[in-house]
Write a protein that holds these residues in place. Structure first.
Motif, mmCIF file in Angstrom:
data_model
loop_
_atom_site.group_PDB
_atom_site.id
_atom_site.type_symbol
_atom_site.label_atom_id
_atom_site.label_comp_id
_atom_site.label_asym_id
_atom_site.label_seq_id
_atom_site.Cartn_x
_atom_site.Cartn_y
_atom_site.Cartn_z
ATOM 1 N N ASN A 102 -0.487 -6.055 10.336
ATOM 2 C CA ASN A 102 0.881 -6.309 9.880
ATOM 3 C C ASN A 102 1.394 -7.660 10.380
ATOM 4 O OD1 ASN A 102 3.211 -5.524 8.406
ATOM 5 N ND2 ASN A 102 4.234 -4.928 10.305
ATOM 6 N N ARG A 103 0.531 -8.663 10.258
ATOM 7 C CA ARG A 103 0.923 -9.996 10.717
ATOM 8 C C ARG A 103 -0.008 -11.051 10.110
ATOM 9 N NH1 ARG A 103 -1.300 -10.929 16.859
ATOM 10 N NH2 ARG A 103 -0.632 -13.025 16.297
ATOM 11 N N TYR A 104 0.436 -12.311 10.198
ATOM 12 C CA TYR A 104 -0.402 -13.441 9.796
ATOM 13 C C TYR A 104 -1.256 -13.871 10.981
ATOM 14 C CZ TYR A 104 2.423 -14.121 5.532
ATOM 15 O OH TYR A 104 3.045 -13.970 4.321
ATOM 16 N N ARG A 105 -2.525 -14.231 10.687
ATOM 17 C CA ARG A 105 -3.420 -14.735 11.720
ATOM 18 C C ARG A 105 -4.091 -16.020 11.241
ATOM 19 N NH1 ARG A 105 -5.050 -11.347 15.938
ATOM 20 N NH2 ARG A 105 -5.795 -13.336 16.735
ATOM 21 N N GLU A 106 -4.302 -16.949 12.173
ATOM 22 C CA GLU A 106 -4.935 -18.224 11.837
ATOM 23 C C GLU A 106 -6.323 -18.002 11.243
ATOM 24 O OE1 GLU A 106 -7.396 -21.710 13.991
ATOM 25 O OE2 GLU A 106 -5.938 -20.635 15.233
ATOM 26 N N ILE A 107 -6.596 -18.700 10.153
ATOM 27 C CA ILE A 107 -7.914 -18.650 9.530
ATOM 28 C C ILE A 107 -8.485 -20.054 9.316
ATOM 29 C CG2 ILE A 107 -7.118 -18.668 7.105
ATOM 30 C CD1 ILE A 107 -9.226 -16.460 6.601
ATOM 31 N N GLN A 118 -8.724 -2.924 0.857
ATOM 32 C CA GLN A 118 -9.023 -1.526 1.132
ATOM 33 C C GLN A 118 -8.231 -0.607 0.196
ATOM 34 O OE1 GLN A 118 -7.089 0.133 4.831
ATOM 35 N NE2 GLN A 118 -6.507 -2.027 5.174
ATOM 36 N N ASP A 119 -8.790 0.576 -0.060
ATOM 37 C CA ASP A 119 -8.026 1.591 -0.782
ATOM 38 C C ASP A 119 -7.819 2.800 0.131
ATOM 39 O OD1 ASP A 119 -10.328 3.174 -0.847
ATOM 40 O OD2 ASP A 119 -10.837 2.631 -2.902
ATOM 41 N N LYS A 120 -7.113 3.804 -0.356
ATOM 42 C CA LYS A 120 -6.735 4.934 0.503
ATOM 43 C C LYS A 120 -7.941 5.772 0.928
ATOM 44 C CE LYS A 120 -5.461 7.905 -3.421
ATOM 45 N NZ LYS A 120 -4.346 8.671 -4.036
ATOM 46 N N ASP A 121 -9.071 5.632 0.194
ATOM 47 C CA ASP A 121 -10.292 6.344 0.559
ATOM 48 C C ASP A 121 -11.143 5.577 1.565
ATOM 49 O OD1 ASP A 121 -9.713 8.475 -1.184
ATOM 50 O OD2 ASP A 121 -10.484 7.311 -2.879
ATOM 51 N N GLY A 122 -10.665 4.363 1.937
ATOM 52 C CA GLY A 122 -11.405 3.567 2.906
ATOM 53 C C GLY A 122 -12.494 2.709 2.296
ATOM 54 N N PHE A 165 0.841 -1.193 0.000
ATOM 55 C CA PHE A 165 0.000 0.000 0.000
ATOM 56 C C PHE A 165 0.884 1.253 0.000
ATOM 57 C CE2 PHE A 165 -2.368 -3.386 2.127
ATOM 58 C CZ PHE A 165 -3.611 -3.319 1.509
ATOM 59 N N ASP A 166 0.397 2.314 -0.638
ATOM 60 C CA ASP A 166 1.103 3.596 -0.579
ATOM 61 C C ASP A 166 0.483 4.495 0.490
ATOM 62 O OD1 ASP A 166 -1.291 4.181 -1.775
ATOM 63 O OD2 ASP A 166 -0.440 5.032 -3.609
ATOM 64 N N PHE A 167 -0.183 3.852 1.451
ATOM 65 C CA PHE A 167 -0.765 4.528 2.605
ATOM 66 C C PHE A 167 -0.729 3.553 3.784
ATOM 67 C CE2 PHE A 167 -4.074 2.342 0.285
ATOM 68 C CZ PHE A 167 -4.812 1.692 1.275
ATOM 69 N N GLU A 168 -1.026 4.037 4.961
ATOM 70 C CA GLU A 168 -1.029 3.186 6.160
ATOM 71 C C GLU A 168 -2.339 2.401 6.209
ATOM 72 O OE1 GLU A 168 0.694 1.500 9.479
ATOM 73 O OE2 GLU A 168 1.599 3.051 8.210
ATOM 74 N N PRO A 169 -2.303 1.053 5.995
ATOM 75 C CA PRO A 169 -3.555 0.293 5.995
ATOM 76 C C PRO A 169 -4.203 0.276 7.380
ATOM 77 C CG PRO A 169 -1.669 -1.185 5.896
ATOM 78 C CD PRO A 169 -1.126 0.193 5.748
ATOM 79 N N LYS A 170 -5.522 0.349 7.378
ATOM 80 C CA LYS A 170 -6.277 0.358 8.633
ATOM 81 C C LYS A 170 -6.734 -1.052 9.003
ATOM 82 C CE LYS A 170 -8.172 5.054 8.226
ATOM 83 N NZ LYS A 170 -7.457 5.461 6.999
ATOM 84 N N GLU A 171 -7.074 -1.233 10.268
ATOM 85 C CA GLU A 171 -7.631 -2.502 10.722
ATOM 86 C C GLU A 171 -9.115 -2.566 10.374
ATOM 87 O OE1 GLU A 171 -6.304 -4.616 14.161
ATOM 88 O OE2 GLU A 171 -4.997 -2.955 14.754
#
Length: 411
Positions: A340-345, A395-399, A129-135
């Motif tokens: 910023n991590r892997y989670r069990e799915i 997600q994109d930079k506009d949310g 991403f060229d922005f900070e990805p949100k949760e």
């Protein structure tokens, strides 16, 4: 449930494997003492029975019948008393064995906890991403996709309401997962979400995890924590014709879990809820088929993630992180850019004959004898966590959230 005869025969080997799975050493000591006591009492019982058999036959020809009758009568009383003692020891062992987990396969890495699991491979590259990805919870709140406040209001903490496109996406994921699994040869079944205690025992939820289960008051009914429970037990106390094996099934269900040991973990968002949804894979096989079917189930879950464009990795669980019924487990962990991590799915497990022994699921082998099957299960996938993964990865930079191409036809 473990084979107690094999356990007693090779106690040290079994005990070490169970220590690797974090079984309490005091419990193993109790088992060792019970095995020793049972062996001793059985040896005495066999001597008494041999005496009874021998001299009962010689009674009619004995020159001292009255004295021998007295001896046989006293010996019979001892046999009766000792039989009760042996049965009590066997029952005690059986009861304890209900809470002892399955032993890990030999190729499972030895380790204390999830930090010692082994990464087998990565699949796909995480997005950049060229922005900070949100949760996901921040994105969903802004889009009015998930209502956490009203979920708590109508229920309690760890409940939520899916709204608008999130509700549509959730339904699309369920339908897509079922269709994907059916094309891989897994037949769809639809089962109750409430099951009895025998069913819970069969797959290992009872008695060990009673505190994690939701029970219906005054009824022998529990809400399931996974559809593995009812689907595996469809064949409880049955002898399956060998021609039917392997049985490969997929099932959608709501799942309910108290999460008693998760206080303080994942308190925000929908990663860890009391009610969640899964599409499950369950297989029942001959022993010689289970390794191949296990690989098929891992591939099915992994390919499903790949088809959704979700980067993930395969993790071999170490002994200390294995589930109660599992002999081997591979977790699929999806990349969540917001965390910023892997989670069990998904967790795919081979339980070998452990559940089959508890649930009495057998088949007629080539020699015509009844033999225990192997049971396997795996999430394909946890629906809520897949929803989270799509929200964060698309997600994109506009949310705004873009939808994977394979899901568009379901909207």
């Amino acid at each position: 449930m473990l084979d107690l005869k094999l356990f007693q025969k090779d106690f040290e080997l079994f005990a070490q494997k169970l220590k690797n799975k974090k079984v309490d050493e005091d419990l193993l000591k109790i088992l060792s003492e019970l095995f020793a006591q049972l062996k001793k009492e059985k040896a005495i019982l066999e001597e008494l029975q041999a005496f009874q058999n021998k001299f009962s036959k010689e009674l009619s020809n004995s020159t001292n019948k009255e004295e021998l009758k007295i001896q046989l009568s006293e010996n019979k009383a001892k046999i009766s008393s000792l039989n009760q003692k042996v049965n009590a020891l066997q029952n005690e062992l059986q009861t304890i064995s209900h809470s002892i987990p399955n032993i890990p396969d030999d190729d499972v890495p030895i380790g204390k906890d999830e930090d010692e699991n082994i990464e087998l491979k990565k699949v796909l590259e995480p997005p950049r991403f060229d922005f900070e990805p949100k949760e996901h919870f921040d994105l969903a709140a802004k889009l009015d996709w998930i209502d956490f406040v009203r979920g708590v209001k109508i229920s309690q903490s760890r409940f939520c309401v899916l709204k608008n496109e999130a509700a549509l996406l959730n339904r699309a994921l369920i339908n897509y997962m079922i269709d994907f699994n059916c094309k891989r040869g897994f037949k769809l079944v639809n089962v109750p979400f409430l099951v009895n205690s025998n069913t819970m025992f069969g797959t290992g939820q009872l008695p060990k995890f009673k505190e994690d289960m939701y029970k219906i008051d005054a009824e022998d009914l529990y809400l399931i924590s996974t559809s593995e429970i009812p689907v595996t037990n469809l064949y409880a106390d049955e002898i399956i014709p060998k021609e039917m094996l392997p049985l490969k099934m997929t099932c959608y269900s709501a799942c309910f879990r108290k999460e008693a040991g998760s206080a303080g973990r994942d308190t925000r968002g929908i990663i860890r809820q009391h009610q969640f949804e899964k599409v499950e894979l369950v297989s029942i096989t001959k022993p010689e088929q289970s390794d191949e079917v296990f690989e098929q189930m891992v591939s099915c879950g992994s390919d499903l993630l790949s088809s959704l464009g979700l980067a993930h990795r395969h993790m071999m669980l170490c002994t200390g992180d294995l589930g109660f019924s599992a002999a081997k487990t591979i977790d699929l962990e999806v990349w969540l850019p917001g965390q910023n991590r892997y989670r069990e799915i998904s967790s795919i497990s081979n339980c070998r004959s452990f559940q089959a022994r508890r649930a009495k699921i057998r088949y007629k082998n080539e020699q015509g004898k009844n033999e225990l099957v192997h049971t396997l299960n795996g999430s394909s996938l946890a629906v809520g966590r897949t929803l989270v993964a799509i929200i964060e990865n698309y997600q994109d930079k506009d949310g705004k959230i873009h939808i994977p191409d394979v899901l568009k036809k379901y909207f």
